[in-house]
Design a protein around this motif. Structure first.
Motif, PDB file in Angstrom:
ATOM      1  N   ILE A  73     -16.027-128.443-126.751  1.00 15.76           N
ATOM      2  CA  ILE A  73     -14.645-128.054-126.983  1.00 15.76           C
ATOM      3  C   ILE A  73     -13.855-129.286-127.429  1.00 15.76           C
ATOM      4  O   ILE A  73     -13.889-130.329-126.774  1.00 15.76           O
ATOM      5  N   LYS A  74     -13.123-129.158-128.525  1.00 19.47           N
ATOM      6  CA  LYS A  74     -12.351-130.273-129.059  1.00 19.47           C
ATOM      7  C   LYS A  74     -10.867-130.184-128.721  1.00 19.47           C
ATOM      8  O   LYS A  74     -10.145-131.166-128.857  1.00 19.47           O
ATOM      9  N   GLY A  75     -10.407-129.033-128.291  1.00 21.70           N
ATOM     10  CA  GLY A  75      -9.007-128.910-127.913  1.00 21.70           C
ATOM     11  C   GLY A  75      -8.546-127.463-127.906  1.00 21.70           C
ATOM     12  O   GLY A  75      -9.202-126.577-128.440  1.00 21.70           O
ATOM     13  N   THR A  76      -7.412-127.242-127.267  1.00 17.06           N
ATOM     14  CA  THR A  76      -6.800-125.916-127.232  1.00 17.06           C
ATOM     15  C   THR A  76      -5.297-126.075-127.157  1.00 17.06           C
ATOM     16  O   THR A  76      -4.791-127.075-126.644  1.00 17.06           O
ATOM     17  N   ASN A  77      -4.589-125.108-127.695  1.00 15.36           N
ATOM     18  CA  ASN A  77      -3.127-125.067-127.545  1.00 15.36           C
ATOM     19  C   ASN A  77      -2.724-123.810-126.780  1.00 15.36           C
ATOM     20  O   ASN A  77      -1.593-123.368-126.855  1.00 15.36           O
ATOM     21  N   ASN A  87     -15.494-128.669-119.805  1.00 15.52           N
ATOM     22  CA  ASN A  87     -15.704-129.643-118.733  1.00 15.52           C
ATOM     23  C   ASN A  87     -15.848-128.965-117.368  1.00 15.52           C
ATOM     24  O   ASN A  87     -15.323-129.445-116.358  1.00 15.52           O
ATOM     25  N   GLY A  88     -16.538-127.838-117.359  1.00 15.10           N
ATOM     26  CA  GLY A  88     -16.813-127.146-116.106  1.00 15.10           C
ATOM     27  C   GLY A  88     -15.691-126.245-115.616  1.00 15.10           C
ATOM     28  O   GLY A  88     -15.828-125.594-114.582  1.00 15.10           O
ATOM     29  N   GLU A  89     -14.587-126.194-116.347  1.00 16.76           N
ATOM     30  CA  GLU A  89     -13.458-125.346-115.951  1.00 16.76           C
ATOM     31  C   GLU A  89     -13.316-124.176-116.934  1.00 16.76           C
ATOM     32  O   GLU A  89     -13.505-124.347-118.136  1.00 16.76           O
ATOM     33  N   THR A  90     -12.978-123.022-116.383  1.00 16.14           N
ATOM     34  CA  THR A  90     -12.892-121.812-117.193  1.00 16.14           C
ATOM     35  C   THR A  90     -11.447-121.504-117.565  1.00 16.14           C
ATOM     36  O   THR A  90     -10.542-121.576-116.722  1.00 16.14           O
ATOM     37  N   TYR A  91     -11.247-121.151-118.821  1.00 12.90           N
ATOM     38  CA  TYR A  91      -9.949-120.720-119.324  1.00 12.90           C
ATOM     39  C   TYR A  91     -10.108-119.288-119.833  1.00 12.90           C
ATOM     40  O   TYR A  91     -10.848-119.044-120.779  1.00 12.90           O
ATOM     41  N   ALA A  92      -9.423-118.356-119.189  1.00 12.67           N
ATOM     42  CA  ALA A  92      -9.568-116.937-119.518  1.00 12.67           C
ATOM     43  C   ALA A  92      -8.460-116.480-120.448  1.00 12.67           C
ATOM     44  O   ALA A  92      -7.305-116.918-120.340  1.00 12.67           O
ATOM     45  N   SER A  93      -8.812-115.587-121.369  1.00 10.54           N
ATOM     46  CA  SER A  93      -7.829-114.992-122.262  1.00 10.54           C
ATOM     47  C   SER A  93      -7.167-113.826-121.534  1.00 10.54           C
ATOM     48  O   SER A  93      -7.838-112.885-121.110  1.00 10.54           O
ATOM     49  N   LYS A 151       9.230-109.880-125.839  1.00  9.29           N
ATOM     50  CA  LYS A 151       9.064-108.425-125.872  1.00  9.29           C
ATOM     51  C   LYS A 151       7.837-107.977-126.668  1.00  9.29           C
ATOM     52  O   LYS A 151       7.748-106.822-127.087  1.00  9.29           O
ATOM     53  N   LYS A 152       6.878-108.884-126.833  1.00 12.91           N
ATOM     54  CA  LYS A 152       5.670-108.568-127.581  1.00 12.91           C
ATOM     55  C   LYS A 152       4.448-108.997-126.775  1.00 12.91           C
ATOM     56  O   LYS A 152       4.422-110.095-126.216  1.00 12.91           O
ATOM     57  N   MET A 153       3.453-108.122-126.709  1.00 17.37           N
ATOM     58  CA  MET A 153       2.238-108.454-125.978  1.00 17.37           C
ATOM     59  C   MET A 153       1.361-109.393-126.801  1.00 17.37           C
ATOM     60  O   MET A 153       1.012-109.085-127.936  1.00 17.37           O
ATOM     61  N   GLU A 154       1.035-110.554-126.231  1.00 15.17           N
ATOM     62  CA  GLU A 154       0.179-111.526-126.895  1.00 15.17           C
ATOM     63  C   GLU A 154      -0.870-112.014-125.908  1.00 15.17           C
ATOM     64  O   GLU A 154      -0.808-111.724-124.712  1.00 15.17           O
ATOM     65  N   PHE A 155      -1.854-112.757-126.423  1.00 17.45           N
ATOM     66  CA  PHE A 155      -2.906-113.308-125.571  1.00 17.45           C
ATOM     67  C   PHE A 155      -2.804-114.828-125.538  1.00 17.45           C
ATOM     68  O   PHE A 155      -2.562-115.470-126.561  1.00 17.45           O
ATOM     69  N   ARG A 156      -2.993-115.385-124.348  1.00 21.01           N
ATOM     70  CA  ARG A 156      -2.991-116.826-124.154  1.00 21.01           C
ATOM     71  C   ARG A 156      -4.139-117.200-123.202  1.00 21.01           C
ATOM     72  O   ARG A 156      -4.642-116.350-122.458  1.00 21.01           O
ATOM     73  N   PHE A 157      -4.524-118.463-123.222  1.00 22.82           N
ATOM     74  CA  PHE A 157      -5.562-118.939-122.317  1.00 22.82           C
ATOM     75  C   PHE A 157      -4.933-119.460-121.030  1.00 22.82           C
ATOM     76  O   PHE A 157      -4.003-120.278-121.058  1.00 22.82           O
ATOM     77  N   PHE A 158      -5.457-118.982-119.901  1.00 25.37           N
ATOM     78  CA  PHE A 158      -4.999-119.403-118.585  1.00 25.37           C
ATOM     79  C   PHE A 158      -6.174-120.038-117.834  1.00 25.37           C
ATOM     80  O   PHE A 158      -7.270-119.471-117.801  1.00 25.37           O
ATOM     81  N   LYS A 159      -5.934-121.176-117.231  1.00 28.42           N
ATOM     82  CA  LYS A 159      -6.975-121.854-116.471  1.00 28.42           C
ATOM     83  C   LYS A 159      -7.242-121.095-115.175  1.00 28.42           C
ATOM     84  O   LYS A 159      -6.311-120.784-114.424  1.00 28.42           O
ATOM     85  N   VAL A 160      -8.503-120.794-114.911  1.00 32.36           N
ATOM     86  CA  VAL A 160      -8.877-120.052-113.716  1.00 32.36           C
ATOM     87  C   VAL A 160      -8.983-121.011-112.543  1.00 32.36           C
ATOM     88  O   VAL A 160      -9.787-121.950-112.557  1.00 32.36           O
ATOM     89  N   ILE A 161      -8.170-120.788-111.517  1.00 28.83           N
ATOM     90  CA  ILE A 161      -8.186-121.649-110.331  1.00 28.83           C
ATOM     91  C   ILE A 161      -8.950-120.995-109.189  1.00 28.83           C
ATOM     92  O   ILE A 161      -9.736-121.634-108.495  1.00 28.83           O
ATOM     93  N   GLU A 162      -8.724-119.703-108.983  1.00 33.91           N
ATOM     94  CA  GLU A 162      -9.377-118.968-107.894  1.00 33.91           C
ATOM     95  C   GLU A 162      -9.549-117.518-108.309  1.00 33.91           C
ATOM     96  O   GLU A 162      -8.665-116.925-108.937  1.00 33.91           O
ATOM     97  N   THR A 163     -10.701-116.947-107.978  1.00 30.97           N
ATOM     98  CA  THR A 163     -10.948-115.539-108.289  1.00 30.97           C
ATOM     99  C   THR A 163     -11.458-114.813-107.056  1.00 30.97           C
ATOM    100  O   THR A 163     -12.047-115.411-106.154  1.00 30.97           O
ATOM    101  N   GLY A 164     -11.214-113.525-107.019  1.00 37.17           N
ATOM    102  CA  GLY A 164     -11.638-112.700-105.893  1.00 37.17           C
ATOM    103  C   GLY A 164     -10.790-111.446-105.856  1.00 37.17           C
ATOM    104  O   GLY A 164     -10.472-110.867-106.899  1.00 37.17           O
ATOM    105  N   THR A 165     -10.403-111.024-104.676  1.00 36.52           N
ATOM    106  CA  THR A 165      -9.508-109.874-104.555  1.00 36.52           C
ATOM    107  C   THR A 165      -8.193-110.163-105.262  1.00 36.52           C
ATOM    108  O   THR A 165      -7.590-109.288-105.879  1.00 36.52           O
ATOM    109  N   VAL A 166      -7.770-111.420-105.170  1.00 34.42           N
ATOM    110  CA  VAL A 166      -6.581-111.896-105.892  1.00 34.42           C
ATOM    111  C   VAL A 166      -6.988-113.100-106.731  1.00 34.42           C
ATOM    112  O   VAL A 166      -7.711-113.981-106.262  1.00 34.42           O
ATOM    113  N   ASN A 167      -6.553-113.114-107.987  1.00 34.11           N
ATOM    114  CA  ASN A 167      -6.871-114.213-108.901  1.00 34.11           C
ATOM    115  C   ASN A 167      -5.662-115.124-109.074  1.00 34.11           C
ATOM    116  O   ASN A 167      -4.519-114.655-109.114  1.00 34.11           O
TER     117      ASN A 167
END
Length: 221
Positions: A35-39, A66-72, A79-95
């Motif tokens: 991975i070279k970068g993300t905005n 680098n071992g960390e997951t970024y989810a779309s 007022k418009k639905m778009e997609f962005r990358f969010f860094k995953v910190i914890e997952t389970g019943t609540v993310n």
């Protein structure tokens, strides 16, 4: 001959270690590389043939850097639905996710690479360019699609909670103690001890927010 075989295996193993990054397009369909970068709205990955490919958040599921997951994830912006990358910190019943990792868009050395022009990755001198909502530029080329929108304040890391099946993810405003308590009590249900601890907390930060989510998820396993 044995020494040559050992050296070959070592180099092969080292190369695999180096290319641990990956882009997950769909289940079972992924691309490995560096991975070279993300905005946060797109991500650039250099493949084994030194070709850099850029993927939009709306077109893939996630990427590992680098071992960390970024989810779309979908989010409403202007007022418009778009997609962005969010860094995953914890997952389970609540993310728990974060948005705006300051280390993500840091400067990096300019590699000598080939680029697939169909993905619009520009070449120039210097490091990474491009801001939130725009395309990634490898080098000093101009910013494309210079959209000023962002899923959170620029220069600030924002946190989001998601409890699948209960609606879209919600931002956690750590500057508002009562608001944090309200959203935690809404999401971390059926745990009286945890609820009492949340109510007694005088201030919240990323550390204790993560601790509460982890404690709740571990109790639901």
């Amino acid at each position: 001959m044995k020494a040559f075989k050992f050296l070959f295996l070592f180099l092969l193993f080292s190369a695999r270690l180096f290319a641990q990054d990956a882009v997950l397009i769909s289940e079972g369909n992924f691309v490995r590389g560096v991975i070279k970068g993300t905005n946060f709205s797109s991500v650039a990955i250099m493949q084994d043939d030194q070709t850099i490919v850029e993927y939009q958040a709306k077109d893939i599921q996630s990427f590992v850097w680098n071992g960390e997951t970024y989810a779309s994830k979908p989010i409403v912006m202007k007022k418009k639905m778009e997609f962005r990358f969010f860094k995953v910190i914890e997952t389970g019943t609540v993310n728990l996710y974060s948005y705006g990792d300051k280390g993500v868009v840091a400067q990096a050395p300019q590699p000598k690479v080939k680029v697939r022009p169909t993905f619009g990755v520009g070449i120039g001198s210097g490091g990474f360019g491009g801001g939130i909502g725009g395309g990634i530029t490898i080098g000093g080329g101009g910013r494309r699609n210079d959209d000023q929108g962002s899923a959170g304040p620029k220069g600030k890391i924002s946190y989001f909670l998601e409890k699948p099946g209960t609606g879209p993810m919600q931002e956690v405003n750590l500057d508002n103690n009562n608001a944090v308590k309200t959203i935690l009590l809404q999401k971390l249900t059926n745990d009286e001890d945890l609820a009492e601890s949340i109510k007694a907390t005088e201030s919240f930060d990323a550390k204790n927010l993560t601790a509460y989510i982890k404690a709740y998820n571990s109790g639901k396993k």
